[in-house]
Design a protein around this motif. Structure first.
Motif, PDB file in Angstrom:
ATOM      1  N   PHE A 184       0.820  -1.215   0.000  1.00  0.00           N
ATOM      2  CA  PHE A 184       0.000   0.000   0.000  1.00  0.00           C
ATOM      3  C   PHE A 184       0.855   1.267   0.000  1.00  0.00           C
ATOM      4  O   PHE A 184       0.338   2.352   0.239  1.00  0.00           O
ATOM      5  CB  PHE A 184      -0.901   0.006   1.247  1.00  0.00           C
ATOM      6  CG  PHE A 184      -1.946  -1.076   1.278  1.00  0.00           C
ATOM      7  CD1 PHE A 184      -3.260  -0.810   0.916  1.00  0.00           C
ATOM      8  CD2 PHE A 184      -1.625  -2.365   1.680  1.00  0.00           C
ATOM      9  CE1 PHE A 184      -4.231  -1.798   0.968  1.00  0.00           C
ATOM     10  CE2 PHE A 184      -2.587  -3.375   1.725  1.00  0.00           C
ATOM     11  CZ  PHE A 184      -3.896  -3.084   1.358  1.00  0.00           C
ATOM     12  N   LYS A 195      -0.128   4.701  -1.289  1.00  0.00           N
ATOM     13  CA  LYS A 195      -1.287   5.383  -0.712  1.00  0.00           C
ATOM     14  C   LYS A 195      -1.067   5.843   0.732  1.00  0.00           C
ATOM     15  O   LYS A 195      -1.905   6.555   1.281  1.00  0.00           O
ATOM     16  CB  LYS A 195      -2.507   4.459  -0.745  1.00  0.00           C
ATOM     17  CG  LYS A 195      -2.928   4.047  -2.154  1.00  0.00           C
ATOM     18  CD  LYS A 195      -4.091   3.078  -2.091  1.00  0.00           C
ATOM     19  CE  LYS A 195      -4.499   2.643  -3.498  1.00  0.00           C
ATOM     20  NZ  LYS A 195      -5.605   1.657  -3.472  1.00  0.00           N
ATOM     21  N   ILE A 196       0.025   5.415   1.347  1.00  0.00           N
ATOM     22  CA  ILE A 196       0.200   5.675   2.780  1.00  0.00           C
ATOM     23  C   ILE A 196       1.583   6.254   3.092  1.00  0.00           C
ATOM     24  O   ILE A 196       2.527   6.117   2.312  1.00  0.00           O
ATOM     25  CB  ILE A 196      -0.013   4.393   3.616  1.00  0.00           C
ATOM     26  CG1 ILE A 196       0.971   3.286   3.201  1.00  0.00           C
ATOM     27  CG2 ILE A 196      -1.456   3.910   3.502  1.00  0.00           C
ATOM     28  CD1 ILE A 196       0.911   2.038   4.055  1.00  0.00           C
ATOM     29  N   LEU A 237      -5.924  -2.002   6.655  1.00  0.00           N
ATOM     30  CA  LEU A 237      -5.568  -0.967   5.688  1.00  0.00           C
ATOM     31  C   LEU A 237      -6.705  -0.690   4.713  1.00  0.00           C
ATOM     32  O   LEU A 237      -6.952   0.466   4.345  1.00  0.00           O
ATOM     33  CB  LEU A 237      -4.298  -1.380   4.942  1.00  0.00           C
ATOM     34  CG  LEU A 237      -3.021  -1.255   5.782  1.00  0.00           C
ATOM     35  CD1 LEU A 237      -1.900  -2.097   5.188  1.00  0.00           C
ATOM     36  CD2 LEU A 237      -2.585   0.198   5.897  1.00  0.00           C
ATOM     37  N   LEU A 241      -8.436   2.973   4.422  1.00  0.00           N
ATOM     38  CA  LEU A 241      -8.476   3.745   3.184  1.00  0.00           C
ATOM     39  C   LEU A 241      -9.904   4.002   2.705  1.00  0.00           C
ATOM     40  O   LEU A 241     -10.161   4.976   1.995  1.00  0.00           O
ATOM     41  CB  LEU A 241      -7.665   3.033   2.100  1.00  0.00           C
ATOM     42  CG  LEU A 241      -6.157   2.957   2.354  1.00  0.00           C
ATOM     43  CD1 LEU A 241      -5.488   2.011   1.365  1.00  0.00           C
ATOM     44  CD2 LEU A 241      -5.517   4.341   2.295  1.00  0.00           C
ATOM     45  N   LYS A 297     -12.752   7.600   6.820  1.00  0.00           N
ATOM     46  CA  LYS A 297     -12.052   8.855   7.114  1.00  0.00           C
ATOM     47  C   LYS A 297     -11.327   8.781   8.452  1.00  0.00           C
ATOM     48  O   LYS A 297     -11.225   9.780   9.172  1.00  0.00           O
ATOM     49  CB  LYS A 297     -13.039  10.022   7.059  1.00  0.00           C
ATOM     50  CG  LYS A 297     -13.555  10.272   5.647  1.00  0.00           C
ATOM     51  CD  LYS A 297     -14.329  11.561   5.525  1.00  0.00           C
ATOM     52  CE  LYS A 297     -14.781  11.780   4.079  1.00  0.00           C
ATOM     53  NZ  LYS A 297     -15.528  13.033   3.914  1.00  0.00           N
ATOM     54  N   ASP A 341      -8.114   8.891  10.704  1.00  0.00           N
ATOM     55  CA  ASP A 341      -6.933   9.744  10.536  1.00  0.00           C
ATOM     56  C   ASP A 341      -5.634   8.944  10.454  1.00  0.00           C
ATOM     57  O   ASP A 341      -4.702   9.351   9.749  1.00  0.00           O
ATOM     58  CB  ASP A 341      -6.847  10.734  11.701  1.00  0.00           C
ATOM     59  CG  ASP A 341      -8.016  11.704  11.701  1.00  0.00           C
ATOM     60  OD1 ASP A 341      -8.269  12.316  10.644  1.00  0.00           O
ATOM     61  OD2 ASP A 341      -8.674  11.846  12.746  1.00  0.00           O
ATOM     62  N   LYS A 343      -2.571   8.621   5.662  1.00  0.00           N
ATOM     63  CA  LYS A 343      -2.881   8.666   4.226  1.00  0.00           C
ATOM     64  C   LYS A 343      -2.068   9.765   3.549  1.00  0.00           C
ATOM     65  O   LYS A 343      -1.860  10.831   4.120  1.00  0.00           O
ATOM     66  CB  LYS A 343      -4.383   8.935   4.019  1.00  0.00           C
ATOM     67  CG  LYS A 343      -5.268   7.813   4.519  1.00  0.00           C
ATOM     68  CD  LYS A 343      -6.735   8.236   4.520  1.00  0.00           C
ATOM     69  CE  LYS A 343      -7.581   7.179   5.211  1.00  0.00           C
ATOM     70  NZ  LYS A 343      -8.937   7.640   5.513  1.00  0.00           N
ATOM     71  N   LYS A 344      -1.647   9.499   2.331  1.00  0.00           N
ATOM     72  CA  LYS A 344      -0.835  10.472   1.607  1.00  0.00           C
ATOM     73  C   LYS A 344      -1.616  11.724   1.237  1.00  0.00           C
ATOM     74  O   LYS A 344      -1.045  12.792   1.131  1.00  0.00           O
ATOM     75  CB  LYS A 344      -0.258   9.830   0.337  1.00  0.00           C
ATOM     76  CG  LYS A 344       0.993   9.005   0.608  1.00  0.00           C
ATOM     77  CD  LYS A 344       1.694   8.588  -0.664  1.00  0.00           C
ATOM     78  CE  LYS A 344       3.019   7.896  -0.326  1.00  0.00           C
ATOM     79  NZ  LYS A 344       3.723   7.421  -1.531  1.00  0.00           N
ATOM     80  N   ASN A 345      -2.919  11.578   1.042  1.00  0.00           N
ATOM     81  CA  ASN A 345      -3.705  12.732   0.607  1.00  0.00           C
ATOM     82  C   ASN A 345      -4.234  13.564   1.773  1.00  0.00           C
ATOM     83  O   ASN A 345      -4.987  14.502   1.582  1.00  0.00           O
ATOM     84  CB  ASN A 345      -4.879  12.291  -0.276  1.00  0.00           C
ATOM     85  CG  ASN A 345      -5.819  11.324   0.448  1.00  0.00           C
ATOM     86  OD1 ASN A 345      -5.557  10.931   1.574  1.00  0.00           O
ATOM     87  ND2 ASN A 345      -6.903  10.943  -0.223  1.00  0.00           N
ATOM     88  N   ASN A 346      -3.874  13.202   3.003  1.00  0.00           N
ATOM     89  CA  ASN A 346      -4.329  13.984   4.169  1.00  0.00           C
ATOM     90  C   ASN A 346      -3.458  15.218   4.346  1.00  0.00           C
ATOM     91  O   ASN A 346      -2.283  15.208   4.077  1.00  0.00           O
ATOM     92  CB  ASN A 346      -4.275  13.125   5.440  1.00  0.00           C
ATOM     93  CG  ASN A 346      -5.555  12.326   5.595  1.00  0.00           C
ATOM     94  OD1 ASN A 346      -6.356  12.252   4.672  1.00  0.00           O
ATOM     95  ND2 ASN A 346      -5.746  11.729   6.762  1.00  0.00           N
TER      96      ASN A 346
END
Length: 611
Positions: free
Chosen positions: A420, A423-424, A588, A592, A595, A597, A608-611
């Motif tokens: 993953f 994404k992480i 995981l 994903l 929501k 944290d 998460k990478k997009n946080n």
């Protein structure tokens, strides 16, 4: 260590299939649903046996299976199992996790449904086979129950060519009661089971004193004109379905909704309570026409009193009818230490009522009180019959916390994380400070998954597969319900609390470590810890000591240093409609898809990478 290492306890062909194993020192126990992620899966033990084999060297063809005997006309009916198998396949085809999604797809019409199935050829063939098998019902013509179970298990393990040589059957309620007694701290007690149905009964009571375990009372099910079961549990399930929830799954939603209503001046409650009496010989007797009456009149009751008061009526009926029963038993036998088991005792408000008002001195509810625990009880009965264990030696082990499932090393976790990595973000803090850093994130308003050690056995998350939040903020409850777990907002969450804070926070309580009983929080703390309590100021806490779970205890201690209270919100680590996560990949995927944290894997923090 036991001489015979091939005894396995199972529950199968109903709901909550499970597998249990004991080698004389260590217990391994797991619900099949945790591996298939199909809630209340009762169709197989295949994945559970594979999981056990990973931790124990067992020759599958030498296994002696022990299980509870079920009446084949009800939950053990092969038609029921085939129906659940078909449902499981359909959910797998469409990757369904929510009941609403399932209803939407199944409601689009047969042509559209089967056309979609054909796009999933590998699974479609299996489903069509199952449907034909169900319709023709050739495989399971009227047979002896034992041979049906044997054939079913051998068919389930067809590829492995498993030869079922030994099957040991024990009465459903006896497995519940003996299991609860052996894990309880009591030498002498009453052990009471209360279930929807099991081997033509819905309740049994045993007087237990060391090796002497004697059945002293039982309550038989009734059948109405349509051959439907009549029992206290069946009545509760009826209301679960009527209120729009999933029967045999969402009874906790009825319990939660009931707090918004009242049984006072409630005509439905009055009718229900009059329908049930306790005889002098300790049988619970219910009017056999009760379901027929409800079906004719329930819509009128809803118009008159509303949904919340309907829930309050059936919850009040459960509490007060069982309270009368337990009071009579205590008065007659003069025994005030009580063990409880069976699915009805998953109801924490019922258990609180008994604790506060029945005259109980000490109360113990087995953590796996549902039918998954019946397999564990069957195993104990069989080992006891073979004289491989006895009351005293087993009790001396003091198996308190049910951390009996699979575990994963940090190396195994890191291998999964690599899959993953796009994404992480991974922060490896596997040192003595990770509990402190976890506490800081929680008290700063973050909601995190905690994944550590061996998985819990039974329906409650107890700090090893948990979602954790700050109990001081009402937003914690609202956020977990709406964007993390997707549950109705009227459902409460449970707190984990340091044992040292128990008497400070609650009016009446005992050292309940398993979230099996509700207690009333003192009013001055309900506004300080709003996400830890329900609308009626009750909470279903897990009281934590260092000996129970060292890492979790350290987290709570760090939170207490920051906030003044060793309290967190703790709910099972899963999205709504899915089962509690078992392995890092499950964790995981749910992380994903929600929501949340962050996740903490035994000191390895994941964001998460997009946080």
């Amino acid at each position: 260590m036991l001489k015979n290492k091939n005894d396995v306890g199972i529950n199968i062909m109903g709901h909550d299939a499970s597998l249990s194993y004991y080698d004389g020192e260590n217990i391994f126990a797991i619900d099949e649903e945790r591996l298939t992620r199909f809630k209340h899966d009762g169709t197989s033990i295949k994945k559970s046996l594979e999981c056990l084999s990973k931790y124990q060297h067992i020759n599958k063809n030498d296994i002696s299976f022990s299980l509870c005997y079920e009446d084949e006309n009800y939950f053990s009916n092969p038609k029921f199992v085939l129906r659940k198998k078909i449902e499981k396949k359909i959910r797998k085809v469409f990757k369904l996790t929510e009941i609403k999604q399932q209803k939407e797809i199944l409601g689009r019409g047969k042509i559209n449904f089967f056309s979609k199935l054909l796009f999933k050829i590998p699974y479609s063939i299996d489903i069509i086979y199952l449907i034909i098998e169900y319709l023709l019902f050739k495989k399971f013509k009227k047979k002896n129950f034992r041979s049906t179970i044997k054939n079913y298990l051998e068919n389930d393990f067809k590829k492995e060519k498993l030869d079922i040589k030994n099957l040991n059957f024990y009465d459903h309620h006896t497995t519940h009661c003996v299991g609860a007694y052996f894990f309880s701290p009591f030498e002498k007690c009453l052990s009471i089971s209360l279930d929807l149905v099991g081997d033509r009964h819905f309740s049994k009571v045993f007087l237990c004193e060391a090796e002497n375990i004697k059945e002293i009372a039982s309550s038989k099910i009734l059948l109405n004109k349509r051959n439907e079961v009549i029992s206290i549990g069946r009545i509760y399930v009826y209301f679960t379905a009527y209120l729009g929830f999933m029967p045999n799954s969402d009874e906790g939603k009825v319990e939660a909704l009931a707090a918004y209503g009242s049984k006072k001046n409630n005509k439905l409650y009055d009718y229900l309570i009059k329908s049930t009496i306790v005889s002098k010989d300790n049988q619970i007797i219910i009017d056999e026409n009760i379901i027929d009456f409800l079906e004719k009149n329930i819509s009128k009751f809803e118009l008159e009193i509303g949904r919340e008061n309907i829930a309050a009526a059936v919850q009040g009926y459960l509490e007060d009818s069982v309270l009368a029963y337990v009071k009579q038993l205590i008065n007659q036998y003069k025994v005030k230490d009580i063990c409880l088991s069976g699915g009805n005792f998953a109801n924490v408000k019922l258990n609180m009522k008994l604790y506060e008002e029945s005259g109980i001195r000490n109360l113990y509810i087995i953590p796996a009180m549902t039918d998954s625990g019946a397999g564990l009880g069957a195993l104990i009965l069989n080992l006891r019959k073979k004289k491989l264990i006895n009351y005293k030696t087993f009790k001396d082990k003091k198996y308190v916390m049910p951390y009996w499932g699979p575990h994963f090393s940090n190396d195994e976790i890191k291998k999964t994380l690599k899959k993953f990595e796009d994404k992480i973000i991974i922060n490896d803090e596997t040192n003595d400070l990770w509990q402190k850093n976890f506490a800081k994130l929680i008290t700063n308003g973050k909601i995190g998954g905690l994944f550590q050690g061996r998985m819990e056995f039974g329906p409650r998350a107890l700090g090893n597969r948990s979602i954790i939040g700050d109990a001081r903020s009402l937003k914690t409850k609202e956020r977990i319900n709406s964007v993390v777990k997707g549950r109705p907002n009227f459902q409460p969450f449970c707190p984990s609390i340091l044992e040292e804070d128990r008497e400070k926070l609650f009016e009446q309580s005992y050292k309940n470590k398993h979230m099996t009983c509700a207690f009333k929080m003192k009013k001055e703390f309900t506004t300080i810890l709003p996400s830890a309590v329900h609308i009626d100021n009750t909470a279903r806490p897990q009281f934590v000591e260092e000996k129970d779970n060292v890492n979790y205890y350290k987290i709570l201690r760090e939170i207490k240093k920051i906030t003044g209270y060793g309290v967190v919100v703790n709910t099972s680590f899963n999205k709504h409609g899915r089962t509690m996560v078992t392995n890092p990949e499950d964790a995981l995927n749910d992380f994903l898809d929600s929501k949340l944290d962050f996740i903490c894997f035994q000191g390895i923090f994941v964001f998460k990478k997009n946080n």
